[in-house]
Write an enzyme that holds these catalytic residues in place. Sequence first.
Site, PDB file in Angstrom:
ATOM      1  N   GLY A   1       2.080 -12.364  21.793  1.00  0.00           N
ATOM      2  CA  GLY A   1       1.958 -12.217  20.349  1.00  0.00           C
ATOM      3  C   GLY A   1       1.092 -13.280  19.696  1.00  0.00           C
ATOM      4  O   GLY A   1       1.048 -13.388  18.468  1.00  0.00           O
TER       5      GLY A   1
ATOM      6  N   LYS B   1     -12.223 -21.434   8.099  1.00  0.00           N
ATOM      7  CA  LYS B   1     -11.435 -22.634   7.810  1.00  0.00           C
ATOM      8  C   LYS B   1     -12.337 -23.862   7.709  1.00  0.00           C
ATOM      9  O   LYS B   1     -12.117 -24.742   6.855  1.00  0.00           O
ATOM     10  CB  LYS B   1     -10.358 -22.802   8.880  1.00  0.00           C
ATOM     11  CG  LYS B   1      -9.311 -21.679   8.815  1.00  0.00           C
ATOM     12  CD  LYS B   1      -8.451 -21.613  10.060  1.00  0.00           C
ATOM     13  CE  LYS B   1      -7.389 -20.519   9.951  1.00  0.00           C
ATOM     14  NZ  LYS B   1      -6.694 -20.299  11.255  1.00  0.00           N
TER      15      LYS B   1
ATOM     16  N   ARG C   1       0.833  -1.200   0.000  1.00  0.00           N
ATOM     17  CA  ARG C   1       0.000   0.000   0.000  1.00  0.00           C
ATOM     18  C   ARG C   1       0.864   1.244   0.000  1.00  0.00           C
ATOM     19  O   ARG C   1       0.559   2.245  -0.619  1.00  0.00           O
ATOM     20  CB  ARG C   1      -0.877  -0.019   1.261  1.00  0.00           C
ATOM     21  CG  ARG C   1      -2.166   0.731   1.139  1.00  0.00           C
ATOM     22  CD  ARG C   1      -3.061   0.433   2.318  1.00  0.00           C
ATOM     23  NE  ARG C   1      -2.262  -0.137   3.431  1.00  0.00           N
ATOM     24  CZ  ARG C   1      -2.791  -0.631   4.545  1.00  0.00           C
ATOM     25  NH1 ARG C   1      -4.096  -0.626   4.714  1.00  0.00           N
ATOM     26  NH2 ARG C   1      -2.016  -1.128   5.495  1.00  0.00           N
TER      27      ARG C   1
ATOM     28  N   ILE D   1       0.787 -26.744   8.200  1.00  0.00           N
ATOM     29  CA  ILE D   1       0.402 -28.161   8.104  1.00  0.00           C
ATOM     30  C   ILE D   1      -0.119 -28.487   6.717  1.00  0.00           C
ATOM     31  O   ILE D   1      -1.054 -27.851   6.245  1.00  0.00           O
ATOM     32  CB  ILE D   1      -0.699 -28.511   9.123  1.00  0.00           C
ATOM     33  CG1 ILE D   1      -0.326 -28.041  10.515  1.00  0.00           C
ATOM     34  CG2 ILE D   1      -0.983 -29.999   9.101  1.00  0.00           C
ATOM     35  CD1 ILE D   1      -1.477 -28.151  11.505  1.00  0.00           C
TER      36      ILE D   1
ATOM     37  N   LYS E   1      -8.118 -17.010   3.815  1.00  0.00           N
ATOM     38  CA  LYS E   1      -9.240 -17.854   4.227  1.00  0.00           C
ATOM     39  C   LYS E   1     -10.579 -17.130   4.139  1.00  0.00           C
ATOM     40  O   LYS E   1     -11.585 -17.712   3.745  1.00  0.00           O
ATOM     41  CB  LYS E   1      -9.026 -18.405   5.633  1.00  0.00           C
ATOM     42  CG  LYS E   1      -8.763 -17.336   6.669  1.00  0.00           C
ATOM     43  CD  LYS E   1      -8.329 -17.892   7.994  1.00  0.00           C
ATOM     44  CE  LYS E   1      -7.993 -16.761   8.946  1.00  0.00           C
ATOM     45  NZ  LYS E   1      -6.629 -16.208   8.715  1.00  0.00           N
TER      46      LYS E   1
ATOM     47  N   GLY F   1       2.031 -18.022  12.175  1.00  0.00           N
ATOM     48  CA  GLY F   1       3.418 -17.545  12.208  1.00  0.00           C
ATOM     49  C   GLY F   1       3.924 -17.344  10.803  1.00  0.00           C
ATOM     50  O   GLY F   1       3.645 -18.141   9.912  1.00  0.00           O
TER      51      GLY F   1
END
Lengths: 436, 436
Positions: B188, B206, B48, B137, B106, B303
């Site tokens: 965090g 999800k 942006r 995963i 998602k 992460g």
Amino acid sequence: METQTPLKVVLLGCGVVGSQVAAGLLSENSHLAARIGAPIELTDIVVRDVNEITDPQIPKELLTTDANKAVDNADIVIELFGGIEPARTLILRALNNGASVITANKALLANHGPELYQAAANAGVDLQFEASVGGAIPIIRPIRDSLAGDHVQRILGIVNGTTNFVLEKMATEGLELSQAVKVAQDLGYAEADPSADVDGVDAAAKAAILASLAFHTRVGIDDVATEGIGAVTPEDLAWAKHTHKVLKLLAIAERTPAGLSVRVHPALISRDHPLAAVRGAFNAVFIDAQAAGPLMFYGQGAGGVATSSAVLGDFVAAARHMVQGGKVTGESTYARLPVLSAGASRSRFQIRLVVADQPGVLQQVAGLLADNQVSIASVNQHPIRGDKWPDGAANLVITTHTATESALEHVLRDLRALEPVREVLSVLRVIGDENG
Amino acid sequence: METQTPLKVVLLGCGVVGSQVAAGLLSENSHLAARIGAPIELTDIVVRDVNEITDPQIPKELLTTDANKAVDNADIVIELFGGIEPARTLILRALNNGASVITANKALLANHGPELYQAAANAGVDLQFEASVGGAIPIIRPIRDSLAGDHVQRILGIVNGTTNFVLEKMATEGLELSQAVKVAQDLGYAEADPSADVDGVDAAAKAAILASLAFHTRVGIDDVATEGIGAVTPEDLAWAKHTHKVLKLLAIAERTPAGLSVRVHPALISRDHPLAAVRGAFNAVFIDAQAAGPLMFYGQGAGGVATSSAVLGDFVAAARHMVQGGKVTGESTYARLPVLSAGASRSRFQIRLVVADQPGVLQQVAGLLADNQVSIASVNQHPIRGDKWPDGAANLVITTHTATESALEHVLRDLRALEPVREVLSVLRVIGDENG
């Protein structure tokens, strides 16, 4: 689906896995065709002796002993003979013909993999082998494709269910190795000659395949330093337990500064490690990758039905490549199942409430649930001490059998209106047993 | 590699995940090119405001605000903006141009998936989205490809690490929800506004994606009956513990006789269920398939670095499709790492032995290990009672630090020759901590 020439499929072998794959190809024909985008036809099942096959699911007219003729007529060959020959020669013949090949043959891949991979690459066709390691568990595809942009650091695999079962029996029941092997044989988890499992040879073949894929390096079964579970004693397991560890036969492949270490041996693992919880004849593969971090894949490592899932998944992938060129565009929505409204979903429920501590309350509550067709699985009632309920009160925890969300809403409405009910504390769904 | 025109890659977004993907595309350029079979070039990173990007890993000259121009020049677009717009419009633009698209978005997939899938199918290009569920995963690819010949019956997913962490904190430390959320924020794991996690909205997106893929049915986020963890109390968790259960926020999609049930809610699970062991901010997806049986996939669900693994895996897959037509022929052995000999492998070892019960033995044994450059991590000595050793004896259990197999062989040879050593009972390797 438009009229198309069907993809011709030939199955080599009709044993524990082969008969399930044949049954799947026949009974799920339209489902598989929908996923592939083309009709499929199982043309031949190659066996050593057609009279040995007595499974009523297998049509006699598909059985043949003429492997070369069958293979030469195939678009896709599924090899489930096992062993080196004639599997190797037939797979090479199929690949050279331009047919794609699916195989579950760990011994062949661990001994002659590079020759087969090269033949497939030269012919520009698929060679898929998800079922060669970890039975039903998707592990080849995740390593090959999902981790293709990452660096695998280490693989730790419980890849032999027989030895995992045997070690667990020794640990939990204090059995000697020979006694535990006997139990495994009686349950069908171990062969009459258990040496390939006990000596680690089966695990070593799988270690070679995983190491080759994960580290892009030719690793054959002879490169795997292999030690089985033959020397493990009940005392080893007792001491492991005493020190909060479990003993597992592991297939290990790891990158070290000096090179690749690939080996199979029994190993003590902390009880906190995700692999420690892998019970009985289950398999699991734990991977440490540089970016992804720790990953684990868990499931049934053997069995005809479970392994057929991996073989048929490979089959669909290879067939899609032939039909669609392998492009991946998201979900296909051909099934179009109705999606239930929120109220129609079914669960088991745990309701915690506070009721007056007086006779007859439990009977009233139970009657209220019955009136709403909600069946009680268990009840726990205990008095509450303290100032909040000076007239006395009790905690009531009710677990129901499976009920719809709508039925439960009615129960809650009626409970809140029931005189002796002081408070509905919480409603939680219970998952994981009794189909709930 | 021969001289070829590089595949041009455009990255949309340079946040937590995007900056890691950019770093990976730049620092791993030759590794990725080897896996793809063609050179690649990151041509633009669309942001942006170019002045907002201060990460020294990101070359300033790649930054641009002109998304349309960048997309129109791309062979592959990696969308990591998140949110609906402008992501949706730019992805459609890329697909219509004939570029393949990778996305981790998602919310976009759960709201506009079918439109995007159709656009990709029409253009005959890839749309890959492994990182949209479960972070690092591999779960999308196993469901879409590995289980393509099977029937999924039920999916139970811990797909939101924030709520998994919060529920665990509440359970283990007796915290209120708000206190546990504060801890997650301080570490965090939770956003300043935690509502998308706490209310189950993230998990619902999800669930919609997983259900669509597994059941070949259009499921949008509005089809998901969603209840978050806002009403969960420390008492719920205390009672769960008392009844040998754990409470997890689950995304559930299951086939029932009446149709598909897709929902998100807190659920009590038996402590024996594989999902019960999923700790902290980890994710896991448990699948029951008709043939495969139970499967579980476990790893880091969030992460930047971990998620970049899934994005780069998708990128390699899509690029391979462009270069090689998607054929799968087994391992590629370009890395050719040296494979260590058995003796060069390193492990930690546990040695159990019987020694004479006399002064100075431990000193002798310790000296022997030191002479062979094997360092001791722990020692446990306890006397043996019984008839086998009438002169008295002791069990000695030594755990070493990491040592080579060769060094250990020398230790064992010397131990067996040492006068007070009566018997070496067992030697086992220890795995899973201290890099051993």
